[in-house]
Structure formats: structure tokens, C-alpha cells
Motif scaffolding. Structure first.
Motif, PDB file in Angstrom:
ATOM      1  N   MET A  66      38.176  10.302  37.176  1.00  0.00           N
ATOM      2  CA  MET A  66      38.144   9.751  35.823  1.00  0.00           C
ATOM      3  C   MET A  66      38.913  10.663  34.879  1.00  0.00           C
ATOM      4  SD  MET A  66      34.834   8.821  33.434  1.00  0.00           S
ATOM      5  CE  MET A  66      34.239  10.533  33.461  1.00  0.00           C
ATOM      6  N   ASP A  67      39.952  10.113  34.228  1.00  0.00           N
ATOM      7  CA  ASP A  67      40.700  10.887  33.243  1.00  0.00           C
ATOM      8  C   ASP A  67      40.236  10.506  31.837  1.00  0.00           C
ATOM      9  OD1 ASP A  67      41.807   8.389  32.814  1.00  0.00           O
ATOM     10  OD2 ASP A  67      43.740   8.896  33.696  1.00  0.00           O
ATOM     11  N   GLU A  68      40.850  11.136  30.836  1.00  0.00           N
ATOM     12  CA  GLU A  68      40.414  10.896  29.461  1.00  0.00           C
ATOM     13  C   GLU A  68      40.638   9.444  29.051  1.00  0.00           C
ATOM     14  OE1 GLU A  68      41.196  12.411  24.853  1.00  0.00           O
ATOM     15  OE2 GLU A  68      42.114  13.501  26.531  1.00  0.00           O
ATOM     16  N   ALA A  69      41.754   8.865  29.476  1.00  0.00           N
ATOM     17  CA  ALA A  69      42.045   7.488  29.087  1.00  0.00           C
ATOM     18  C   ALA A  69      40.980   6.534  29.628  1.00  0.00           C
ATOM     19  CB  ALA A  69      43.429   7.082  29.581  1.00  0.00           C
ATOM     20  N   ARG A  70      40.591   6.732  30.891  1.00  0.00           N
ATOM     21  CA  ARG A  70      39.553   5.898  31.481  1.00  0.00           C
ATOM     22  C   ARG A  70      38.226   6.082  30.734  1.00  0.00           C
ATOM     23  NH1 ARG A  70      37.463   1.406  33.415  1.00  0.00           N
ATOM     24  NH2 ARG A  70      35.823   1.725  34.971  1.00  0.00           N
ATOM     25  N   ALA A  71      37.904   7.324  30.427  1.00  0.00           N
ATOM     26  CA  ALA A  71      36.653   7.608  29.728  1.00  0.00           C
ATOM     27  C   ALA A  71      36.643   6.957  28.345  1.00  0.00           C
ATOM     28  CB  ALA A  71      36.447   9.113  29.611  1.00  0.00           C
ATOM     29  N   ARG A  72      37.783   6.965  27.677  1.00  0.00           N
ATOM     30  CA  ARG A  72      37.856   6.322  26.357  1.00  0.00           C
ATOM     31  C   ARG A  72      37.678   4.808  26.486  1.00  0.00           C
ATOM     32  NH1 ARG A  72      39.312   9.148  21.918  1.00  0.00           N
ATOM     33  NH2 ARG A  72      39.838  11.348  22.252  1.00  0.00           N
ATOM     34  N   GLY A  73      38.168   4.258  27.577  1.00  0.00           N
ATOM     35  CA  GLY A  73      37.948   2.836  27.808  1.00  0.00           C
ATOM     36  C   GLY A  73      36.470   2.517  27.978  1.00  0.00           C
ATOM     37  N   ILE A  74      35.738   3.441  28.634  1.00  0.00           N
ATOM     38  CA  ILE A  74      34.287   3.262  28.791  1.00  0.00           C
ATOM     39  C   ILE A  74      33.605   3.330  27.426  1.00  0.00           C
ATOM     40  CG2 ILE A  74      32.202   4.157  29.861  1.00  0.00           C
ATOM     41  CD1 ILE A  74      34.240   2.957  31.804  1.00  0.00           C
ATOM     42  N   LEU A  75      34.049   4.258  26.571  1.00  0.00           N
ATOM     43  CA  LEU A  75      33.487   4.338  25.223  1.00  0.00           C
ATOM     44  C   LEU A  75      33.666   3.017  24.484  1.00  0.00           C
ATOM     45  CD1 LEU A  75      34.575   7.843  23.832  1.00  0.00           C
ATOM     46  CD2 LEU A  75      32.364   7.192  24.771  1.00  0.00           C
ATOM     47  N   ALA A  76      34.857   2.466  24.599  1.00  0.00           N
ATOM     48  CA  ALA A  76      35.116   1.185  23.936  1.00  0.00           C
ATOM     49  C   ALA A  76      34.207   0.103  24.488  1.00  0.00           C
ATOM     50  CB  ALA A  76      36.584   0.795  24.108  1.00  0.00           C
ATOM     51  N   GLY A  77      34.005   0.103  25.811  1.00  0.00           N
ATOM     52  CA  GLY A  77      33.135  -0.881  26.431  1.00  0.00           C
ATOM     53  C   GLY A  77      31.687  -0.735  26.004  1.00  0.00           C
ATOM     54  N   ALA A  78      31.309   0.486  25.592  1.00  0.00           N
ATOM     55  CA  ALA A  78      29.951   0.730  25.103  1.00  0.00           C
ATOM     56  C   ALA A  78      29.810   0.406  23.624  1.00  0.00           C
ATOM     57  CB  ALA A  78      29.563   2.180  25.349  1.00  0.00           C
ATOM     58  N   GLY A  79      30.912  -0.034  23.014  1.00  0.00           N
ATOM     59  CA  GLY A  79      30.858  -0.390  21.598  1.00  0.00           C
ATOM     60  C   GLY A  79      30.900   0.793  20.665  1.00  0.00           C
ATOM     61  N   LEU A  80      31.424   1.913  21.133  1.00  0.00           N
ATOM     62  CA  LEU A  80      31.502   3.126  20.312  1.00  0.00           C
ATOM     63  C   LEU A  80      32.894   3.264  19.695  1.00  0.00           C
ATOM     64  CD1 LEU A  80      29.576   5.403  22.805  1.00  0.00           C
ATOM     65  CD2 LEU A  80      28.738   4.607  20.594  1.00  0.00           C
ATOM     66  N   PRO A  81      33.000   3.901  18.529  1.00  0.00           N
ATOM     67  CA  PRO A  81      34.284   3.997  17.824  1.00  0.00           C
ATOM     68  C   PRO A  81      35.229   5.003  18.492  1.00  0.00           C
ATOM     69  CG  PRO A  81      32.581   5.156  16.608  1.00  0.00           C
ATOM     70  CD  PRO A  81      31.893   4.477  17.744  1.00  0.00           C
ATOM     71  N   VAL A  82      36.105   4.518  19.328  1.00  0.00           N
ATOM     72  CA  VAL A  82      36.983   5.373  20.131  1.00  0.00           C
ATOM     73  C   VAL A  82      37.895   6.224  19.251  1.00  0.00           C
ATOM     74  CG1 VAL A  82      38.779   5.383  21.892  1.00  0.00           C
ATOM     75  CG2 VAL A  82      36.917   3.732  22.032  1.00  0.00           C
ATOM     76  N   ALA A  83      38.366   5.665  18.139  1.00  0.00           N
ATOM     77  CA  ALA A  83      39.296   6.396  17.280  1.00  0.00           C
ATOM     78  C   ALA A  83      38.671   7.673  16.730  1.00  0.00           C
ATOM     79  CB  ALA A  83      39.749   5.491  16.130  1.00  0.00           C
ATOM     80  N   GLU A  84      37.342   7.683  16.578  1.00  0.00           N
ATOM     81  CA  GLU A  84      36.660   8.861  16.049  1.00  0.00           C
ATOM     82  C   GLU A  84      36.293   9.872  17.137  1.00  0.00           C
ATOM     83  OE1 GLU A  84      33.238   7.842  13.780  1.00  0.00           O
ATOM     84  OE2 GLU A  84      34.194   6.120  12.811  1.00  0.00           O
ATOM     85  N   ALA A  85      36.428   9.495  18.394  1.00  0.00           N
ATOM     86  CA  ALA A  85      35.941  10.324  19.492  1.00  0.00           C
ATOM     87  C   ALA A  85      36.869  11.509  19.751  1.00  0.00           C
ATOM     88  CB  ALA A  85      35.808   9.489  20.759  1.00  0.00           C
ATOM     89  N   ARG A  86      36.264  12.691  19.859  1.00  0.00           N
ATOM     90  CA  ARG A  86      37.013  13.915  20.176  1.00  0.00           C
ATOM     91  C   ARG A  86      36.505  14.468  21.497  1.00  0.00           C
ATOM     92  NH1 ARG A  86      35.929  19.332  18.811  1.00  0.00           N
ATOM     93  NH2 ARG A  86      34.263  18.651  17.379  1.00  0.00           N
ATOM     94  N   LEU A  87      37.420  14.640  22.457  1.00  0.00           N
ATOM     95  CA  LEU A  87      37.034  15.114  23.782  1.00  0.00           C
ATOM     96  C   LEU A  87      36.603  16.580  23.708  1.00  0.00           C
ATOM     97  CD1 LEU A  87      36.922  14.381  26.846  1.00  0.00           C
ATOM     98  CD2 LEU A  87      39.207  15.390  27.028  1.00  0.00           C
ATOM     99  N   LEU A  88      35.398  16.855  24.235  1.00  0.00           N
ATOM    100  CA  LEU A  88      34.886  18.222  24.270  1.00  0.00           C
ATOM    101  C   LEU A  88      35.008  18.847  25.652  1.00  0.00           C
ATOM    102  CD1 LEU A  88      31.563  17.714  22.234  1.00  0.00           C
ATOM    103  CD2 LEU A  88      33.781  18.514  21.378  1.00  0.00           C
ATOM    104  N   ALA A  89      34.846  18.040  26.682  1.00  0.00           N
ATOM    105  CA  ALA A  89      34.907  18.553  28.052  1.00  0.00           C
ATOM    106  C   ALA A  89      35.208  17.403  28.991  1.00  0.00           C
ATOM    107  CB  ALA A  89      33.596  19.225  28.439  1.00  0.00           C
TER     108      ALA A  89
END
Length: 285
Positions: A1-24
């Protein structure tokens, strides 16, 4: 799983992807999203562990142990990935020191088994075979055989130990990196390795850090003074330390095929174990 895939999961969970900052990005992708921290697990196999981690957070909160708090009581399953939401901690007021671990471990070590929640054993050596298999031909077969022999000797020896402390819940990865010092004091983070086993497991970690990873002896002494006991006084310390060193070597091996620095560090560690030298410095890579 890379960052792009993880961001897609965030979007699928209904979370604001644009505000998300990768920590780890590791076993989980961890994002800061507003007042939340969101953890996206690598695959569906981690769903049960995510459930346990959230239940642990609730149990620790009830017990009054300072630890990360869940924002939702159950994990979400989004496109085959567990997603957990946590309250974001305030900014750290200073770097964590080893002594900050002591009161948290004392609090955890005073707890009985959690009602309705079965904690696993702390299987230090459980990943050795998988890590060596992932290393493949990148490492010397003789080194792999040496570590397997160590695993096979330390596993029964660890199981036969007579503890000094009463067994029970432990953090499982008791390092300063898993403590956050906020305005109200130290807080435990990363509950994934919580187990039920010898409490000495939590104390051997820093003893090994002192001898192998360059932890300042004065910082180690401050930790043992705050905890109230030095695990090095226990006759079983060498066994748990040996098991942890074996696992640490094998863990590095899995990175050898793609990382020459990891291979060099693996070879350094194995050589120090073969030579029986307990103070050869080990390094990150």
C-alpha cells in the motif's frame, strides 16, 4: 500500500483527503486530518488487530492510564482495509526521555487482565522465519541457519523462565518513540503490540538499547530509578535479551535484498552474536 492508495481509502471512508497530512507509512498509513489521526491498515487481515487496539484504548481510559484515545469505538472496513480514527494529541512540549516511560509502564504493569478481551502472548521470535525467507539469497545461508538455531534455543528457554514480576498486560514495544509528552505529561501511543506476558519484556527493551543502540547510561539509570527496578538484576534477563537480539537481526535481514546498508548492518549484528560480544554497537540503516 502506497500513499496514493491510502488516500483513496480515506476518500472511501468519507474523510477530507485534501486536509490529510501523511505522518507515517508502514504497516499502517497514518494521517493527520484536522483534530483526528487516521490509521489505514495494509490489508483486511489487520482488522482483528485494529478491533483489539480500539478495545485496548477504551480499557486504558477506564483504568486511568494516559494513552491515545479512540474517536470511534469500532474500525471501519473500507475497500478491504481497516480504518481507525483517533483523537489527535496536542503538540509535544519536549522530546521524550526514557524516564518518561517509567510511570506509564508501572501503571500498565499494575493492571489485571482486561475483562472480555484476550491479549496475545508477546511472540518475539514469531516473525523470524518470515523475515529470513524474505531475505532470500541476499544473506549468507550460514547466517540464516545460525539465527534459526538461536531462535530454536531461545524459544524454550524463554518459555521456562521464572519471572521476578507478576505476568500480565504489557505494552510490548516499550521505547521512548512510543511515548508523547504533551502539556499534561507523558502519554502512551501505538497500542498494537499490547500483550499479556512477562512484564520483563517491557524492561529488557531499554536495557538492550543501552548496550546496543547507544542509549546514554545516565538516561537508562534515570529510567530504572523511576520504575523502581533494573531488569539486569534478574537472572532471566540474558534469555529475553538474546531472544530480542535474534529477532532484531532477522528483522533487518528482510531489508537486505533492496538495501545494501541493511545487509551491512545485518552482517555486523550476526557477527557480534557469533563472537558473543554484548556491546558491539548496532545502528539504524
Amino acid at each position: 500500500m502506497d500513499e496514493a492508495r491510502a488516500r483513496g481509502i480515506l476518500a472511501g471512508a468519507g474523510l477530507p483527503v485534501a486536509e490529510a497530512r501523511l505522518l507515517a507509512l508502514g504497516e499502517n498509513a497514518v494521517f493527520a486530518v484536522g483534530d483526528l489521526v487516521v490509521k489505514v491498515g495494509r490489508d483486511a487481515e489487520l482488522f482483528a488487530r485494529a478491533e483489539r487496539e480500539l478495545a485496548l484504548a477504551s480499557w486504558l481510559e477506564t483504568a486511568g492510564v494516559p494513552a491515545v484515545r479512540a474517536a470511534e469505538g469500532k474500525p471501519r472496513l473500507v475497500d478491504g482495509h481497516p480504518v481507525t480514527l483517533w483523537h489527535r494529541l496536542p503538540e509535544a512540549v519536549r522530546p521524550t526521555e526514557p524516564r518518561d516511560l517509567a510511570p506509564l509502564l508501572r501503571a500498565v504493569h499494575a493492571l489485571p487482565e482486561p475483562a472480555g478481551l484476550v491479549l496475545p502472548r508477546r511472540e518475539l521470535l514469531g516473525g523470524v522465519e518470515r523475515w529470513l525467507r524474505l531475505a532470500g539469497d541476499a544473506i549468507d545461508p550460514a547466517d540464516a541457519a545460525f539465527l534459526r538455531e538461536r531462535r530454536d534455543s531461545f524459544a524454550p528457554a524463554a518459555a521456562a523462565l521464572t519471572p521476578h514480576l507478576a505476568p500480565g498486560p504489557i505494552h510490548g514495544d516499550a521505547l521512548p518513540r512510543n511515548v508523547h509528552v504533551g502539556p499534561e505529561g507523558p502519554v502512551l501511543v501505538d497500542l498494537e503490540t499490547f500483550s499479556s506476558d512477562l512484564r520483563e519484556h517491557d524492561l529488557v527493551v531499554l536495557a538492550l538499547s543501552r548496550d546496543r543502540y547507544g542509549l546514554d547510561p545516565a538516561a537508562y539509570e534515570a529510567f530504572t530509578e523511576a520504575y523502581g527496578w533494573d531488569v539486569r538484576e534478574w537472572e532471566g534477563c540474558a534469555v529475553l535479551r538474546g531472544a530480542r537480539e535474534t529477532a532484531s537481526c532477522a528483522w533487518v535481514a528482510q531489508h537486505a535484498p533492496s538495501n545494501p546498508k541493511a545487509l551491512a548492518e545485518f552482517e555486523r549484528r550476526v557477527a557480534s552474536l557469533r563472537d558473543g560480544d554484548p556491546e558491539v554497537r548496532w545502528y539504524p540503516f
